[in-house]
Design a protein around this motif. Structure first.
Motif, PDB file in Angstrom:
ATOM      1  N   GLU A  91     -40.934 -12.366  51.867  1.00 29.73           N
ATOM      2  CA  GLU A  91     -41.922 -13.294  52.415  1.00 29.73           C
ATOM      3  C   GLU A  91     -42.930 -12.596  53.316  1.00 29.73           C
ATOM      4  O   GLU A  91     -42.694 -11.500  53.838  1.00 29.73           O
ATOM      5  CB  GLU A  91     -41.237 -14.408  53.196  1.00 29.73           C
ATOM      6  CG  GLU A  91     -40.452 -15.386  52.331  1.00 29.73           C
ATOM      7  CD  GLU A  91     -39.813 -16.479  53.145  1.00 29.73           C
ATOM      8  OE1 GLU A  91     -39.633 -17.582  52.587  1.00 29.73           O
ATOM      9  OE2 GLU A  91     -39.476 -16.255  54.326  1.00 29.73           O
ATOM     10  N   ASN A 121     -39.117 -30.151  55.223  1.00 28.63           N
ATOM     11  CA  ASN A 121     -40.022 -29.318  56.011  1.00 28.63           C
ATOM     12  C   ASN A 121     -40.884 -30.252  56.845  1.00 28.63           C
ATOM     13  O   ASN A 121     -41.721 -30.977  56.305  1.00 28.63           O
ATOM     14  CB  ASN A 121     -40.898 -28.455  55.103  1.00 28.63           C
ATOM     15  CG  ASN A 121     -41.807 -27.511  55.887  1.00 28.63           C
ATOM     16  OD1 ASN A 121     -41.890 -27.579  57.102  1.00 28.63           O
ATOM     17  ND2 ASN A 121     -42.498 -26.627  55.187  1.00 28.63           N
ATOM     18  N   ARG A 126     -50.249 -27.029  52.467  1.00 29.39           N
ATOM     19  CA  ARG A 126     -49.884 -26.076  51.419  1.00 29.39           C
ATOM     20  C   ARG A 126     -50.936 -24.975  51.267  1.00 29.39           C
ATOM     21  O   ARG A 126     -50.605 -23.812  51.189  1.00 29.39           O
ATOM     22  CB  ARG A 126     -49.697 -26.821  50.098  1.00 29.39           C
ATOM     23  CG  ARG A 126     -48.607 -27.887  50.146  1.00 29.39           C
ATOM     24  CD  ARG A 126     -48.705 -28.839  48.974  1.00 29.39           C
ATOM     25  NE  ARG A 126     -48.318 -28.212  47.727  1.00 29.39           N
ATOM     26  CZ  ARG A 126     -48.906 -28.454  46.561  1.00 29.39           C
ATOM     27  NH1 ARG A 126     -49.937 -29.271  46.486  1.00 29.39           N
ATOM     28  NH2 ARG A 126     -48.487 -27.864  45.467  1.00 29.39           N
ATOM     29  N   ALA A 150     -48.793 -21.876  50.983  1.00 35.94           N
ATOM     30  CA  ALA A 150     -47.733 -21.684  51.971  1.00 35.94           C
ATOM     31  C   ALA A 150     -47.281 -23.044  52.483  1.00 35.94           C
ATOM     32  O   ALA A 150     -48.015 -23.687  53.241  1.00 35.94           O
ATOM     33  CB  ALA A 150     -48.215 -20.818  53.136  1.00 35.94           C
ATOM     34  N   PRO A 151     -46.111 -23.521  52.091  1.00 38.40           N
ATOM     35  CA  PRO A 151     -45.627 -24.794  52.624  1.00 38.40           C
ATOM     36  C   PRO A 151     -45.559 -24.747  54.153  1.00 38.40           C
ATOM     37  O   PRO A 151     -45.061 -23.785  54.733  1.00 38.40           O
ATOM     38  CB  PRO A 151     -44.224 -24.912  52.010  1.00 38.40           C
ATOM     39  CG  PRO A 151     -44.283 -24.064  50.780  1.00 38.40           C
ATOM     40  CD  PRO A 151     -45.187 -22.914  51.123  1.00 38.40           C
ATOM     41  N   SER A 210     -48.488 -25.163  56.152  1.00 37.81           N
ATOM     42  CA  SER A 210     -49.665 -24.418  56.606  1.00 37.81           C
ATOM     43  C   SER A 210     -50.443 -25.101  57.727  1.00 37.81           C
ATOM     44  O   SER A 210     -51.361 -24.495  58.287  1.00 37.81           O
ATOM     45  CB  SER A 210     -50.606 -24.151  55.429  1.00 37.81           C
ATOM     46  OG  SER A 210     -51.087 -25.366  54.871  1.00 37.81           O
ATOM     47  N   THR A 267     -44.609 -17.598  53.483  1.00 39.16           N
ATOM     48  CA  THR A 267     -44.608 -17.890  52.063  1.00 39.16           C
ATOM     49  C   THR A 267     -44.192 -16.649  51.305  1.00 39.16           C
ATOM     50  O   THR A 267     -44.237 -15.538  51.844  1.00 39.16           O
ATOM     51  CB  THR A 267     -45.996 -18.367  51.590  1.00 39.16           C
ATOM     52  OG1 THR A 267     -45.896 -18.880  50.260  1.00 39.16           O
ATOM     53  CG2 THR A 267     -47.027 -17.245  51.637  1.00 39.16           C
ATOM     54  N   ARG A 268     -43.793 -16.837  50.067  1.00 37.95           N
ATOM     55  CA  ARG A 268     -43.410 -15.699  49.250  1.00 37.95           C
ATOM     56  C   ARG A 268     -44.615 -14.820  48.948  1.00 37.95           C
ATOM     57  O   ARG A 268     -45.739 -15.306  48.805  1.00 37.95           O
ATOM     58  CB  ARG A 268     -42.779 -16.167  47.936  1.00 37.95           C
ATOM     59  CG  ARG A 268     -41.456 -16.877  48.091  1.00 37.95           C
ATOM     60  CD  ARG A 268     -40.656 -16.887  46.789  1.00 37.95           C
ATOM     61  NE  ARG A 268     -41.453 -16.955  45.592  1.00 37.95           N
ATOM     62  CZ  ARG A 268     -41.479 -18.007  44.766  1.00 37.95           C
ATOM     63  NH1 ARG A 268     -40.776 -19.086  45.041  1.00 37.95           N
ATOM     64  NH2 ARG A 268     -42.218 -17.980  43.666  1.00 37.95           N
ATOM     65  N   LYS A 296     -47.064 -15.755  46.172  1.00 35.78           N
ATOM     66  CA  LYS A 296     -47.890 -16.950  46.327  1.00 35.78           C
ATOM     67  C   LYS A 296     -49.232 -16.632  46.989  1.00 35.78           C
ATOM     68  O   LYS A 296     -50.038 -17.548  47.216  1.00 35.78           O
ATOM     69  CB  LYS A 296     -47.157 -18.003  47.168  1.00 35.78           C
ATOM     70  CG  LYS A 296     -45.886 -18.540  46.538  1.00 35.78           C
ATOM     71  CD  LYS A 296     -46.152 -19.361  45.301  1.00 35.78           C
ATOM     72  CE  LYS A 296     -44.892 -19.999  44.747  1.00 35.78           C
ATOM     73  NZ  LYS A 296     -45.173 -20.807  43.530  1.00 35.78           N
TER      74      LYS A 296
END
Length: 332
Positions: free
Chosen positions: A37, A73, A78, A104-105, A107, A114-115, A118
């Motif tokens: 991440e 979350n 996002r 990015a969840p 955001s 985030t990974r 992504k």
């Protein structure tokens, strides 16, 4: 994902599903990146319709993924654009200080994780605010056109051409060499023309299914026309790609129509389909040359500071948004 207990950040948080008043500014623990991440210092975040769905918990089937009683979350958002603050041990593509954009969840906060896959390097010609309104909507538009197998010379109809996804679908279809007709309301026809549409249809005055024109490809974005109307506007072997639907009920939303379309497609020559958006950084990298060449330009309706996210959400639901909304003022 590991969380540090010694560092906090400002964020929009919600502890239950509901309308915009469930969103509050709070201070929460800053996330730490896992091995694969990236921790992004958020300069701007985009507001998309999917964030509204997660906020309200509707359609209810979404709660299977996001939490039954409230979102797992607590931080919405996002789309993201910012600079790399830290990277996990397995990250190889990015370094601290890199300017990035992507998905990015969570955001709507000063920092988001985030990974690595992504994210992509931010286009050099975009501000952070402009870059933040690209990822989710542009990737959805790109996937819709890829699913529809768009080709140069085709006649393409885009329903919902003035919204977040639609504004990119018009430009990407034009970049593919298609002849594009955009459907929008009277007040937004000028925007659709400015995006490059060859023709426009004012849905308040004209029914796209009754014009007598037929299209090789229809991209139906967050509309709810009956499948019979879509088929009437298609060529005998044309394709309709359904990307959403806001009037399908609280349980499953537009998914019922999508599955009906897929089933019907088995028995007719026309292809009626939908897709699941992959939201990959590699696909963003495919968009970057088009953005830097000026063939795709974000349509930024307006910006709101972090503490006015509820107002931004309310504006989104009025239907008056032209393109996308960005959330700014996240960086300390």
């Amino acid at each position: 994902m590991a969380i540090t207990t010694t560092t906090t950040m400002r964020a929009i948080v919600q502890d239950r599903y509901g309308e915009a008043d469930v969103l509050q500014v709070g201070h929460i623990a800053r996330p730490e990146p896992a091995a694969n991440e990236v921790l992004v210092h958020v300069h701007a975040a985009g507001l998309d319709r999917g964030t509204w769905h997660v906020m309200t918990g509707k359609p209810y089937l979404l709660r299977l993924a996001f939490g039954f009683r409230g979102p797992r979350n607590p931080v919405p958002g996002r789309d993201v654009a910012g600079t790399v603050e830290a990277v996990g041990s397995a990250v190889t593509k990015f370094s601290v200080g890199d300017e990035v954009y992507g998905v990015a969840p969570g955001s709507f906060a000063e920092y988001a994780v985030t990974r690595e896959d992504k994210l992509a390097p931010k286009p050099a010609n975009l501000s952070f605010e402009q870059a933040a309104v690209v990822p989710v909507s542009a990737l959805t538009a790109q996937d819709a056109l890829t699913t529809g197998r768009v080709e140069a010379g085709q006649h393409v109809l885009i329903i919902g051409a003035s919204g977040g996804v639609g504004s990119y679908a018009v430009q990407l279809a034009k970049a593919s060499g298609a002849e594009v007709t955009g459907v929008a309301s009277t007040a937004k026809l000028d925007l659709v023309r400015a995006l490059g549409a060859d023709h426009v249809i004012d849905y308040t005055r004209e029914d796209f299914a009754e014009t007598g024109n037929q299209y090789d490809l229809i991209i139906d974005i967050a509309g709810n026309p009956k499948l019979s109307r879509l088929r009437r506007a298609l060529t005998p072997t044309g394709t309709a790609v359904i990307t959403g639907g806001e009037d399908g009920g609280s349980l499953s939303g537009g998914m019922n129509r999508q599955f009906r379309a897929l089933a019907l497609s088995l028995f007719v020559r026309q292809r009626l389909t939908f897709f699941v958006n992959k939201e990959r950084g590699s696909d963003l990298e495919r968009l970057t040359p088009l953005i830097e060449a000026g063939k795709v330009t974000p349509s930024l309706d307006r910006t709101y500071p972090l503490d006015q996210v509820p107002d931004a959400m309310r504006h989104l639901t009025t239907g008056r948004t032209r393109g996308k909304i960005a959330i700014t003022g996240l960086s300390a």
